[in-house]
Design a protein around this motif. Structure first.
Motif, PDB file in Angstrom:
ATOM      1  N   THR A  58      64.805  -0.384 -23.976  1.00 18.34           N
ATOM      2  CA  THR A  58      64.844  -1.113 -25.234  1.00 18.34           C
ATOM      3  C   THR A  58      63.787  -2.208 -25.196  1.00 18.34           C
ATOM      4  O   THR A  58      63.255  -2.539 -24.129  1.00 18.34           O
ATOM      5  CB  THR A  58      66.221  -1.759 -25.464  1.00 18.34           C
ATOM      6  N   GLY A  59      63.495  -2.787 -26.350  1.00 15.93           N
ATOM      7  CA  GLY A  59      62.550  -3.885 -26.416  1.00 15.93           C
ATOM      8  C   GLY A  59      62.956  -5.049 -25.530  1.00 15.93           C
ATOM      9  O   GLY A  59      62.117  -5.785 -25.034  1.00 15.93           O
ATOM     10  N   GLY A  60      64.256  -5.198 -25.294  1.00 15.44           N
ATOM     11  CA  GLY A  60      64.761  -6.261 -24.431  1.00 15.44           C
ATOM     12  C   GLY A  60      64.715  -5.920 -22.955  1.00 15.44           C
ATOM     13  O   GLY A  60      65.054  -6.748 -22.113  1.00 15.44           O
ATOM     14  N   GLY A  61      64.312  -4.691 -22.624  1.00 16.62           N
ATOM     15  CA  GLY A  61      64.161  -4.312 -21.225  1.00 16.62           C
ATOM     16  C   GLY A  61      65.305  -3.517 -20.623  1.00 16.62           C
ATOM     17  O   GLY A  61      65.251  -3.144 -19.448  1.00 16.62           O
ATOM     18  N   THR A  62      66.353  -3.225 -21.396  1.00 21.90           N
ATOM     19  CA  THR A  62      67.462  -2.415 -20.881  1.00 21.90           C
ATOM     20  C   THR A  62      67.026  -0.962 -20.757  1.00 21.90           C
ATOM     21  O   THR A  62      66.538  -0.373 -21.721  1.00 21.90           O
ATOM     22  CB  THR A  62      68.684  -2.505 -21.820  1.00 21.90           C
ATOM     23  N   SER A  63      67.192  -0.404 -19.575  1.00 22.29           N
ATOM     24  CA  SER A  63      66.795   0.988 -19.348  1.00 22.29           C
ATOM     25  C   SER A  63      67.826   1.928 -19.954  1.00 22.29           C
ATOM     26  O   SER A  63      69.015   1.832 -19.668  1.00 22.29           O
ATOM     27  CB  SER A  63      66.665   1.253 -17.844  1.00 22.29           C
ATOM     28  N   LEU A  64      67.368   2.849 -20.813  1.00 25.19           N
ATOM     29  CA  LEU A  64      68.255   3.853 -21.395  1.00 25.19           C
ATOM     30  C   LEU A  64      68.312   5.084 -20.517  1.00 25.19           C
ATOM     31  O   LEU A  64      69.367   5.677 -20.327  1.00 25.19           O
ATOM     32  CB  LEU A  64      67.778   4.231 -22.796  1.00 25.19           C
ATOM     33  N   VAL A  65      67.163   5.512 -20.012  1.00 28.73           N
ATOM     34  CA  VAL A  65      67.098   6.673 -19.130  1.00 28.73           C
ATOM     35  C   VAL A  65      65.788   6.613 -18.348  1.00 28.73           C
ATOM     36  O   VAL A  65      64.783   6.115 -18.828  1.00 28.73           O
ATOM     37  CB  VAL A  65      67.223   8.002 -19.929  1.00 28.73           C
ATOM     38  N   GLY A  66      65.853   7.084 -17.115  1.00 30.75           N
ATOM     39  CA  GLY A  66      64.664   7.156 -16.282  1.00 30.75           C
ATOM     40  C   GLY A  66      64.585   8.534 -15.635  1.00 30.75           C
ATOM     41  O   GLY A  66      65.611   9.143 -15.342  1.00 30.75           O
ATOM     42  N   ARG A  67      63.379   9.019 -15.436  1.00 33.42           N
ATOM     43  CA  ARG A  67      63.173  10.327 -14.816  1.00 33.42           C
ATOM     44  C   ARG A  67      62.134  10.198 -13.713  1.00 33.42           C
ATOM     45  O   ARG A  67      61.058   9.636 -13.915  1.00 33.42           O
ATOM     46  CB  ARG A  67      62.688  11.355 -15.836  1.00 33.42           C
ATOM     47  N   PRO A  68      62.435  10.741 -12.529  1.00 34.11           N
ATOM     48  CA  PRO A  68      61.463  10.697 -11.437  1.00 34.11           C
ATOM     49  C   PRO A  68      60.418  11.802 -11.575  1.00 34.11           C
ATOM     50  O   PRO A  68      60.664  12.829 -12.205  1.00 34.11           O
ATOM     51  CB  PRO A  68      62.329  10.926 -10.202  1.00 34.11           C
ATOM     52  N   PHE A  69      59.262  11.569 -10.974  1.00 31.78           N
ATOM     53  CA  PHE A  69      58.201  12.564 -10.948  1.00 31.78           C
ATOM     54  C   PHE A  69      57.463  12.433  -9.625  1.00 31.78           C
ATOM     55  O   PHE A  69      56.963  11.361  -9.294  1.00 31.78           O
ATOM     56  CB  PHE A  69      57.228  12.364 -12.114  1.00 31.78           C
ATOM     57  N   TYR A  70      57.405  13.515  -8.870  1.00 32.96           N
ATOM     58  CA  TYR A  70      56.752  13.509  -7.568  1.00 32.96           C
ATOM     59  C   TYR A  70      55.328  14.025  -7.711  1.00 32.96           C
ATOM     60  O   TYR A  70      55.107  15.136  -8.178  1.00 32.96           O
ATOM     61  CB  TYR A  70      57.538  14.397  -6.585  1.00 32.96           C
ATOM     62  N   VAL A  71      54.361  13.206  -7.329  1.00 29.26           N
ATOM     63  CA  VAL A  71      52.951  13.566  -7.432  1.00 29.26           C
ATOM     64  C   VAL A  71      52.512  14.164  -6.096  1.00 29.26           C
ATOM     65  O   VAL A  71      52.500  13.472  -5.082  1.00 29.26           O
ATOM     66  CB  VAL A  71      52.090  12.346  -7.790  1.00 29.26           C
ATOM     67  N   THR A  72      52.183  15.430  -6.092  1.00 30.70           N
ATOM     68  CA  THR A  72      51.875  16.130  -4.843  1.00 30.70           C
ATOM     69  C   THR A  72      50.425  16.033  -4.420  1.00 30.70           C
ATOM     70  O   THR A  72      50.105  16.244  -3.255  1.00 30.70           O
ATOM     71  CB  THR A  72      52.258  17.620  -4.951  1.00 30.70           C
ATOM     72  N   GLU A  73      49.521  15.722  -5.352  1.00 33.62           N
ATOM     73  CA  GLU A  73      48.105  15.674  -5.020  1.00 33.62           C
ATOM     74  C   GLU A  73      47.461  14.467  -5.681  1.00 33.62           C
ATOM     75  O   GLU A  73      47.659  14.220  -6.868  1.00 33.62           O
ATOM     76  CB  GLU A  73      47.423  16.961  -5.488  1.00 33.62           C
ATOM     77  N   ALA A  74      46.677  13.720  -4.919  1.00 33.77           N
ATOM     78  CA  ALA A  74      46.012  12.532  -5.451  1.00 33.77           C
ATOM     79  C   ALA A  74      44.926  12.905  -6.459  1.00 33.77           C
ATOM     80  O   ALA A  74      44.344  13.991  -6.388  1.00 33.77           O
ATOM     81  CB  ALA A  74      45.404  11.725  -4.311  1.00 33.77           C
ATOM     82  N   SER A  75      44.674  12.003  -7.379  1.00 33.60           N
ATOM     83  CA  SER A  75      43.582  12.124  -8.360  1.00 33.60           C
ATOM     84  C   SER A  75      43.665  13.383  -9.208  1.00 33.60           C
ATOM     85  O   SER A  75      42.648  13.911  -9.651  1.00 33.60           O
ATOM     86  CB  SER A  75      42.229  12.050  -7.644  1.00 33.60           C
ATOM     87  N   THR A  76      44.864  13.877  -9.435  1.00 33.49           N
ATOM     88  CA  THR A  76      45.095  15.039 -10.289  1.00 33.49           C
ATOM     89  C   THR A  76      46.041  14.627 -11.409  1.00 33.49           C
ATOM     90  O   THR A  76      47.018  13.925 -11.166  1.00 33.49           O
ATOM     91  CB  THR A  76      45.727  16.196  -9.488  1.00 33.49           C
ATOM     92  N   SER A  77      45.762  15.025 -12.635  1.00 31.52           N
ATOM     93  CA  SER A  77      46.647  14.703 -13.749  1.00 31.52           C
ATOM     94  C   SER A  77      47.729  15.756 -13.883  1.00 31.52           C
ATOM     95  O   SER A  77      47.467  16.949 -13.810  1.00 31.52           O
ATOM     96  CB  SER A  77      45.850  14.624 -15.055  1.00 31.52           C
ATOM     97  N   TYR A  78      48.946  15.291 -14.049  1.00 29.57           N
ATOM     98  CA  TYR A  78      50.106  16.155 -14.240  1.00 29.57           C
ATOM     99  C   TYR A  78      50.728  15.837 -15.588  1.00 29.57           C
ATOM    100  O   TYR A  78      50.952  14.671 -15.919  1.00 29.57           O
ATOM    101  CB  TYR A  78      51.152  15.895 -13.150  1.00 29.57           C
ATOM    102  N   GLU A  79      51.023  16.869 -16.360  1.00 35.62           N
ATOM    103  CA  GLU A  79      51.703  16.668 -17.631  1.00 35.62           C
ATOM    104  C   GLU A  79      53.195  16.506 -17.364  1.00 35.62           C
ATOM    105  O   GLU A  79      53.793  17.287 -16.631  1.00 35.62           O
ATOM    106  CB  GLU A  79      51.441  17.834 -18.577  1.00 35.62           C
ATOM    107  N   PHE A  80      53.786  15.497 -17.953  1.00 36.87           N
ATOM    108  CA  PHE A  80      55.182  15.146 -17.713  1.00 36.87           C
ATOM    109  C   PHE A  80      55.860  14.939 -19.056  1.00 36.87           C
ATOM    110  O   PHE A  80      55.379  14.154 -19.876  1.00 36.87           O
ATOM    111  CB  PHE A  80      55.254  13.857 -16.883  1.00 36.87           C
ATOM    112  N   SER A  81      56.960  15.651 -19.299  1.00 33.47           N
ATOM    113  CA  SER A  81      57.691  15.519 -20.557  1.00 33.47           C
ATOM    114  C   SER A  81      59.189  15.554 -20.305  1.00 33.47           C
ATOM    115  O   SER A  81      59.652  16.234 -19.386  1.00 33.47           O
ATOM    116  CB  SER A  81      57.351  16.669 -21.516  1.00 33.47           C
ATOM    117  N   TYR A  82      59.931  14.820 -21.109  1.00 36.41           N
ATOM    118  CA  TYR A  82      61.390  14.924 -21.113  1.00 36.41           C
ATOM    119  C   TYR A  82      61.926  14.384 -22.428  1.00 36.41           C
ATOM    120  O   TYR A  82      61.212  13.733 -23.180  1.00 36.41           O
ATOM    121  CB  TYR A  82      62.031  14.237 -19.909  1.00 36.41           C
TER     122      TYR A  82
END
Length: 127
Positions: A58-82
């Protein structure tokens, strides 16, 4: 569509929780309605093996949901959606934030004009 935000700005060198540039939207939530909140980003890291977490807060900083993402290779862009379902009432600002959860490097977004990040809030009906 109740609200949306599109960002073509890359955010680099993130280690602690940071709001992403251009990734916030304000709308009026109606009691008894359900909203689908969708996020899509291009993520990257400076060192392989980074664990990043993408949050909608929220604008006040309360987290509604969080999702982890593991980056397996440096300097590579990964598309992430949820997406997730949410209910609320009144004027509401939702924003997307990112942090490096584990690892020694940094994480960031690779949002560009050809690969923008977005936050989309849709009214999908009564609860």
């Amino acid at each position: 569509v109740m609200a949306s935000a599109t960002s073509t700005t890359a955010n680099a060198a993130i280690t602690t929780l940071a709001d992403l540039t251009g990734m916030s939207a304000t709308f009026t939530a109606v009691s008894g309605r359900q909203y689908k909140v969708s996020v899509s980003l291009s993520l990257n890291a400076s060192v392989e093996g980074q664990l990043a977490s993408v949050y909608v807060r929220t604008g006040g900083g309360t987290s509604l949901v969080g999702r982890p993402f593991y980056v397996t290779e440096a300097s590579t862009s990964y598309e992430f959606s949820y997406w997730f379902l949410w209910t609320g009432t009144g004027s509401t600002t939702l924003k997307v934030s990112l942090e490096r959860t584990t690892g020694s490097g940094t994480v960031g977004t690779g949002n560009t004009g050809s690969s923008p990040g977005y936050l989309l809030i849709e009214d999908i009906g009564e609860v």
